[in-house]
Structure formats: structure tokens, C-alpha cells
Write an enzyme that holds these catalytic residues in place. Sequence first.
Site, short mmCIF file in Angstrom:
data_model
loop_
_atom_site.label_atom_id
_atom_site.label_comp_id
_atom_site.label_asym_id
_atom_site.label_seq_id
_atom_site.Cartn_x
_atom_site.Cartn_y
_atom_site.Cartn_z
N HIS A 14 0.87 -1.20 0.00
CA HIS A 14 0.00 0.00 0.00
C HIS A 14 0.90 1.23 0.00
O HIS A 14 1.48 1.60 1.02
CB HIS A 14 -0.92 0.02 1.22
CG HIS A 14 -1.91 1.15 1.19
ND1 HIS A 14 -3.27 0.94 1.32
CD2 HIS A 14 -1.76 2.49 1.03
CE1 HIS A 14 -3.89 2.11 1.25
NE2 HIS A 14 -2.99 3.07 1.09
N HIS A 16 1.57 5.36 -1.73
CA HIS A 16 1.22 6.52 -2.56
C HIS A 16 2.50 7.11 -3.12
O HIS A 16 3.40 7.49 -2.35
CB HIS A 16 0.48 7.58 -1.73
CG HIS A 16 -0.80 7.07 -1.16
ND1 HIS A 16 -2.00 7.14 -1.83
CD2 HIS A 16 -1.06 6.42 0.00
CE1 HIS A 16 -2.95 6.58 -1.10
NE2 HIS A 16 -2.41 6.13 0.02
N LYS A 100 -9.24 -0.32 -6.02
CA LYS A 100 -9.25 0.33 -4.72
C LYS A 100 -10.59 1.01 -4.51
O LYS A 100 -11.03 1.83 -5.33
CB LYS A 100 -8.13 1.38 -4.65
CG LYS A 100 -8.08 2.18 -3.35
CD LYS A 100 -7.68 1.31 -2.15
CE LYS A 100 -7.81 2.08 -0.84
NZ LYS A 100 -6.62 2.88 -0.52
N HIS A 137 -10.59 1.10 1.55
CA HIS A 137 -10.38 2.12 2.59
C HIS A 137 -11.63 2.07 3.47
O HIS A 137 -12.68 2.57 3.07
CB HIS A 137 -10.18 3.51 1.97
CG HIS A 137 -9.90 4.56 3.01
ND1 HIS A 137 -8.69 5.21 3.10
CD2 HIS A 137 -10.67 5.05 4.01
CE1 HIS A 137 -8.73 6.06 4.13
NE2 HIS A 137 -9.92 5.98 4.69
N HIS A 175 -4.80 -0.64 5.70
CA HIS A 175 -4.37 0.14 6.87
C HIS A 175 -5.34 0.05 8.04
O HIS A 175 -5.93 1.05 8.45
CB HIS A 175 -4.10 1.61 6.49
CG HIS A 175 -5.08 2.26 5.56
ND1 HIS A 175 -6.44 2.25 5.78
CD2 HIS A 175 -4.90 2.95 4.42
CE1 HIS A 175 -7.03 2.90 4.80
NE2 HIS A 175 -6.13 3.33 3.95
N ASP A 248 1.28 2.58 3.51
CA ASP A 248 0.45 3.77 3.30
C ASP A 248 1.29 5.04 3.39
O ASP A 248 0.79 6.09 3.80
CB ASP A 248 -0.73 3.82 4.28
CG ASP A 248 -1.78 4.84 3.88
OD1 ASP A 248 -1.83 5.23 2.69
OD2 ASP A 248 -2.55 5.27 4.77
N ALA A 264 -4.03 14.89 5.20
CA ALA A 264 -3.88 13.59 5.87
C ALA A 264 -2.84 12.74 5.14
O ALA A 264 -2.90 12.59 3.92
CB ALA A 264 -5.22 12.86 5.88
C1 NCD Z 1 -3.63 9.09 1.76
C2 NCD Z 1 -3.09 10.11 0.75
O1 NCD Z 1 -2.56 11.14 1.18
O2 NCD Z 1 -3.15 9.84 -0.45
N1 NCD Z 1 -3.71 9.70 3.05
C3 NCD Z 1 -3.73 9.07 4.24
O3 NCD Z 1 -3.92 9.73 5.25
N2 NCD Z 1 -3.54 7.77 4.35
C4 NCD Z 1 -4.93 8.57 1.29
C5 NCD Z 1 -5.37 7.34 2.03
O4 NCD Z 1 -4.82 6.26 1.85
O5 NCD Z 1 -6.29 7.45 2.83
ZN ZN Z 2 -3.37 5.04 1.42
#
Ligand code: NCD
Ligand code: ZN
Length: 344
Positions: A14, A16, A100, A137, A175, A248, A264
Amino acid sequence: MQETLTLGRPDDFHLHLRDGAALASVIPFTARQFGRALVMPNLKPPVTTVMAANSYRDRILKAVPKDGDFSPQMTLYLTDNTPVDEVGRVADSEFVQAFKYYPAGATTNSDSGVSALKNVYRVLEAMQQMGVILCIHGEMTDPATDVFDREALFVDGPLQQITRDFPDLKVVVEHITTTEAADFVTDAGINVAATITPQHLLYNRSSIFSGGIRPHFYCLPILKREAHRQSLLKAATSGSAKFFLGTDSAPHAKNSKEACCGAAGCFTSHAALELYAEAFDSVGALAKLNDFASRFGAKFYGLPRNAGEVTLKRQTWTPPDEYAFGDETIVPLTVGRSLGWKLV
Ligand code: NCD
Ligand code: ZN
């Protein structure tokens, strides 16, 4: 005391990575330790087709440092309008591993998410039939729902519903942050698994407010009480193949985190394995990290194990307080503290 720890080259299920200059800034951290990562599709606009995922994958590969053998694995963003035909294209694709599911409005760039479960029932039916994985999610998005209750209520509602109506669908609850989610996954069939992040294994919700407000501990789902952290540590170190590594890691520029309405996401890729080693070491479970990091996820996704190994040694070091992030900078989760493990 154990001084070194060698793991099969692990996977991050997981992650980004963003795009453009931001992608180029963060990908080296992942590529140097992981063999593969499952890349989230919440770009603007979101990655909704196999065609778009393939071109995103090409951009990632161009940004990977030359000497690496890192293989990005892709996800598609499920929307109210995902055509059933796209499921077949995912099933046939070598690198797209999952859809997702973001409930609309749940988190960063989730406006295109699913607004009502029934809108995706035909797609879920096809996924179940073709063995395509759904990554979830798991949070309620009703603004009236207390932010600390959003996951537990999702588990009790929509997640129960999905696993009841599609009993053979392969599901990864992403997560997880609560006892309720860990228990649900433990009790569900073998087709239901979960990823666990380093921040949810290491910190509880008080960390967000220790001595003042600390935006770099803010992610979604938000950190929970200590009892939940203990449940997650127990699940991660239980030896159950249902729980595996997914950082994550979610980079946001410093000025969008340290703001009156901060974004976030915690950035952890710079020290992902070190953070997991710290968490497992804290409960005397270093011997369980190899399965969690390098075997269970690959097994669930039906991927072969990576070749090669990585080694961590017990060594105190302090990561930088900021890293370059395109034209901006990024502040990692570890800001202001040292770590006790280091990737060799
Ligand atoms: C993630 C993001 O910034 O892309 N943020 C997070 O707080 N985890 C999005 C997500 O996975 O919820
Ligand atoms: Zn994420």
C-alpha cells in the site's frame, strides 16, 4: 541481543507515489528496499483504467534509479461508473493487481469514490467471479460520524455487507487501525486479509497531541487508542498470513501538512523497514517480520517471492527532518527523533 536482521526482499502492499517531480523525489526510497509496491490510484484525476495504470506505471519506472530492479504493481480507482468490462481487463493485466474502493470523501483525493455500495455491485460480482482483489479504505464518511469511530462502524456495516454478499471476493482491508477490524479479518474467510502501517503499530492517538498539535502524525484512518495499537501489534506478530506489510506512505509537501487545514498522510518510505523492525522488536517478535514483510502479501496476491534479501542492523541514526519533494520539501513521520535500526 540480536544485532542484525535479514529479510527476503520485501513488498509494500500500500503506497502513494504521486506523479511528476514528487514521484521522482520519493520513489528511490521505496525502490532501494522493496522489490515491489502496490501503488494507489488516487491521483488527480484518479487512475480508473488499465490503460491509464499502464502509462502511470511507465512514468514510475522512468523515475526508478537505474540500478534498481523494482517492479510497481498497480491498482484502479473504483468509481460509481467503473464499467464491468474493466474487471476483465484487470484480470488479464500483468501488473494491475486490484481495484481500490474509497468511500466518496473518505480521504485525500477521494471525491470520485463510490457514493453507494449498490452502484458497484455488478463490478464486485465480476471481480468475485474472476478472482480480482478489492482493496478497501474502510471508513464511514458521514460527517456526523465521530472521526475515531469511522473504521469500527465501517467494519460493522459496509464491510460486513460486502463480505456477506460476495463471500468469495478477495478483499484487503487496508491500513487497519482498530481491534474491531483486526478481529473481523481474523474471523473472516481466507479470502479476507489486511495491511498494517508502521505508524499504527508504533503510535496511538495521544501522539497527535503530545505537547502541541503534531500534523505529521495525522493520517486517515486516524491513529486510535493504545488498546487498538496493542491489537494491531498482536495481529501483525501473530504469524497469521492474513496480516501483511503496507506502509500507506503518503507524502504531502510540508506547507500542506503544516497548515490551518493540514492534509492527511504520513511519509514513512525513507525508513519503512526500520520502523517495522522497531515495532516488531518492541514485542520481541523480530523473527516474525520476514513473513509479514516478504511472504504473506505476495502469497495473498498470488505473486512469486522476490529474489534477493535486505539486511537491517541495530544502529542509532537520525533521519533528516526534511527531504526534497519536487520544488518543495517533505517532513517524515520520524521528524525530531532517532531510530534504532538501519537498512544496510
Ligand atoms: C492518503 C493520501 O494522502 O493519499 N492519506 C492518508 O492519510 N492515508 C490517502 C489514504 O490512503 O487514505
Ligand atoms: Zn493510502
